[in-house]
Design a protein around this motif. Structure first.
Motif, PDB file in Angstrom:
ATOM      1  N   UNK A   2      14.294 -37.394  30.330  1.00 33.74           N
ATOM      2  CA  UNK A   2      14.312 -35.691  31.307  1.00 33.74           C
ATOM      3  C   UNK A   2      13.181 -34.879  30.076  1.00 33.74           C
ATOM      4  N   UNK A   3      13.521 -35.318  28.546  1.00 33.74           N
ATOM      5  CA  UNK A   3      13.213 -33.949  27.641  1.00 33.74           C
ATOM      6  C   UNK A   3      11.765 -34.670  26.560  1.00 33.74           C
ATOM      7  N   UNK A   4      10.802 -36.278  27.068  1.00 31.78           N
ATOM      8  CA  UNK A   4      10.019 -36.570  26.784  1.00 31.78           C
ATOM      9  C   UNK A   4      10.566 -37.781  26.447  1.00 31.78           C
ATOM     10  N   UNK A   5       9.381 -38.622  26.133  1.00 32.05           N
ATOM     11  CA  UNK A   5       9.075 -39.389  25.462  1.00 32.05           C
ATOM     12  C   UNK A   5       8.778 -39.591  23.767  1.00 32.05           C
ATOM     13  N   UNK A   6       9.973 -40.330  23.579  1.00 37.95           N
ATOM     14  CA  UNK A   6       9.477 -39.770  21.612  1.00 37.95           C
ATOM     15  C   UNK A   6       8.670 -41.104  21.012  1.00 37.95           C
ATOM     16  N   UNK A   7       7.586 -40.190  20.480  1.00 36.76           N
ATOM     17  CA  UNK A   7       6.651 -41.402  19.660  1.00 36.76           C
ATOM     18  C   UNK A   7       6.327 -40.523  18.319  1.00 36.76           C
ATOM     19  N   UNK A   8       5.234 -41.879  17.586  1.00 34.27           N
ATOM     20  CA  UNK A   8       5.191 -41.596  16.137  1.00 34.27           C
ATOM     21  C   UNK A   8       3.736 -41.195  16.397  1.00 34.27           C
ATOM     22  N   UNK A   9       3.572 -39.655  15.478  1.00 33.47           N
ATOM     23  CA  UNK A   9       1.670 -39.911  15.236  1.00 33.47           C
ATOM     24  C   UNK A   9       0.992 -40.755  14.860  1.00 33.47           C
ATOM     25  N   UNK A  10      -0.422 -40.980  14.540  1.00 30.26           N
ATOM     26  CA  UNK A  10      -0.882 -41.466  13.344  1.00 30.26           C
ATOM     27  C   UNK A  10      -0.811 -40.534  11.704  1.00 30.26           C
ATOM     28  N   UNK A  11      -0.425 -39.573  12.169  1.00 30.29           N
ATOM     29  CA  UNK A  11       0.248 -38.750  10.774  1.00 30.29           C
ATOM     30  C   UNK A  11       1.511 -39.128  10.429  1.00 30.29           C
ATOM     31  N   UNK A  12       2.422 -39.518  11.392  1.00 33.06           N
ATOM     32  CA  UNK A  12       3.876 -39.677  10.559  1.00 33.06           C
ATOM     33  C   UNK A  12       4.797 -39.030  11.317  1.00 33.06           C
TER      34      UNK A  12
END
Length: 67
Positions: free
Chosen positions: A47-57
């Protein structure tokens, strides 16, 4: 260009440009734009959004997906 929220894991793929909210910015809701490197949430939706890692970490929950 249509925009989607980031609550469904199947909408998010590595390489997509997204807006995330970092843990430190949760109170203000400040969004950070970046490109998805890894998807960290294993459940099909959140519900709060899928957690991701960006290319910058940076790590945060997806609020907007740019398609």
């Amino acid at each position: 260009m249509r925009m989607m929220d980031g609550t469904r894991r199947k909408d998010i793929k590595p390489g997509l440009t997204v807006e995330i909210v970092l843990k430190a910015d949760q109170r203000t809701g400040k969004q950070t734009r970046g490109v998805v490197k890894d998807i960290l949430t294993s459940s099909p939706n959140h519900p709060h959004g899928i957690k991701v890692r960006l290319e910058n970490g940076q790590v945060g929950r997806v609020k907007v997906i740019h398609t």
